[in-house]
Enzyme design. Sequence first.
Site, short mmCIF file in Angstrom:
data_model
loop_
_atom_site.label_atom_id
_atom_site.label_comp_id
_atom_site.label_asym_id
_atom_site.label_seq_id
_atom_site.Cartn_x
_atom_site.Cartn_y
_atom_site.Cartn_z
N HIS A 128 -18.73 -25.42 5.39
CA HIS A 128 -17.47 -26.04 4.95
C HIS A 128 -16.95 -27.08 5.93
O HIS A 128 -15.78 -27.44 5.87
CB HIS A 128 -16.40 -24.94 4.72
N CYS A 143 -13.57 -53.32 6.81
CA CYS A 143 -12.35 -53.32 7.65
C CYS A 143 -12.04 -51.93 8.20
O CYS A 143 -11.17 -51.78 9.06
CB CYS A 143 -11.16 -53.80 6.80
N1 APR Z 1 -13.18 -8.49 11.27
C1 APR Z 1 -13.92 -8.65 10.13
N2 APR Z 1 -13.39 -9.03 8.95
C2 APR Z 1 -12.06 -9.23 8.91
C3 APR Z 1 -11.23 -9.07 10.03
C4 APR Z 1 -11.84 -8.69 11.25
N3 APR Z 1 -11.12 -8.51 12.36
N4 APR Z 1 -9.94 -9.35 9.65
C5 APR Z 1 -9.99 -9.68 8.34
N5 APR Z 1 -11.25 -9.60 7.89
C6 APR Z 1 -11.77 -9.89 6.55
C7 APR Z 1 -10.79 -9.66 5.43
O1 APR Z 1 -10.85 -8.31 4.99
C8 APR Z 1 -11.34 -10.63 4.37
O2 APR Z 1 -12.34 -10.00 3.61
O3 APR Z 1 -12.02 -11.28 6.54
C9 APR Z 1 -11.95 -11.76 5.19
C10 APR Z 1 -11.13 -13.04 5.19
O4 APR Z 1 -11.13 -13.52 3.86
P1 APR Z 1 -10.60 -15.00 3.58
O5 APR Z 1 -9.29 -15.20 4.30
O6 APR Z 1 -10.68 -15.20 2.10
O7 APR Z 1 -11.63 -15.95 4.30
P2 APR Z 1 -13.08 -16.33 3.83
O8 APR Z 1 -13.71 -15.24 3.05
O9 APR Z 1 -13.78 -16.81 5.03
O10 APR Z 1 -12.83 -17.58 2.86
C11 APR Z 1 -14.01 -18.29 2.50
O11 APR Z 1 -12.74 -19.87 1.28
O12 APR Z 1 -10.91 -20.97 1.06
C12 APR Z 1 -12.18 -21.14 1.44
O13 APR Z 1 -13.00 -22.73 2.91
C13 APR Z 1 -12.28 -21.55 2.86
O14 APR Z 1 -14.06 -20.95 4.33
C14 APR Z 1 -13.05 -20.42 3.49
C15 APR Z 1 -13.67 -19.73 2.31
#
Ligand code: APR
Length: 252
Positions: A128, A143
């Site tokens: 990403h 430009c």
């Molecule tokens: N260790 C492991 N996992 C964790 C921790 C931790 N300490 N804390 C939270 N999590 C988990 C949550 O349970 C959740 O499943 O991390 C995940 C975070 O989810 P999102 O916030 O949705 O992030 P992500 O899955 O990386 O999103 C993927 O979506 O919006 C796009 O580009 C954006 O790269 C991102 C992609």
Amino acid sequence: MCAHEQRFPADAGEVRQWLQGAGHIAVLTGAGVSAESGVPTFRGAQTGYWAQFRPEDMATEEGFRAHPRRVWDWYQHRRDLLAGVQPNAAHVALAQFQQQQPGRLTLITQNVDGLHQRAGSTGVLCLHGDIFAERWLDTPRNCCHIDHAVADHPPYCDRCGNMVRPGVVWFGEALPYATLEAAQKAVRACDLMLVVGTAGAVYPAAGLARLAREAGARVAIINPAASALDDVAHALLCGTAASVLPALLAPP
Ligand code: APR
């Protein structure tokens, strides 16, 4: 035991055996791997002024065109947050494994925070993009020179008005083809795939786990909560990345 583990009881010892017997390991990380560095997860609660906006609305070209200053300032806010944090034990464990066993682990990340690279990981496949990178919003003309852009929120070309945007992949945009192809190749060739800290909600990144399983790899998820990929996994390790990964990846 986490509720979601009742279906796939597994312990880190079993997954560690898989890892030690694996020829090649692919790792996909999401925002959760940076959570213990103090970086808010993508869908985690936004704080302060930014709590009123949905990340999904700001991480889009439409959102940027409609509110360029707001979106630019949101990315600048996130860059400022990142300047104050350090890679955590999960990032370090992955980097050390790569250094100690060159070529055995391919790291694929959805994160744009650069923390894997700061921990020393190499060859990171950034699906990403990179929050610290910048590029033109519209196709640059003669430009348009990034280092001559007018410093504003966002910077822009003073000749044609083209705006500078963050070098990340927004919703609805294609992932960098060569990076995605390399990630797909790595998961098809691996014996074990670790899926760490991702909700598994966004494709094509989330599709890599199923691709690995269909190609014959074992899949283990590391997450303190349930994710949309749990049904693809052979094992669910219910825990945080910084607590599970160092023990899992430690030298035998
Ligand atoms: N260790 C492991 N996992 C964790 C921790 C931790 N300490 N804390 C939270 N999590 C988990 C949550 O349970 C959740 O499943 O991390 C995940 C975070 O989810 P999102 O916030 O949705 O992030 P992500 O899955 O990386 O999103 C993927 O979506 O919006 C796009 O580009 C954006 O790269 C991102 C992609």
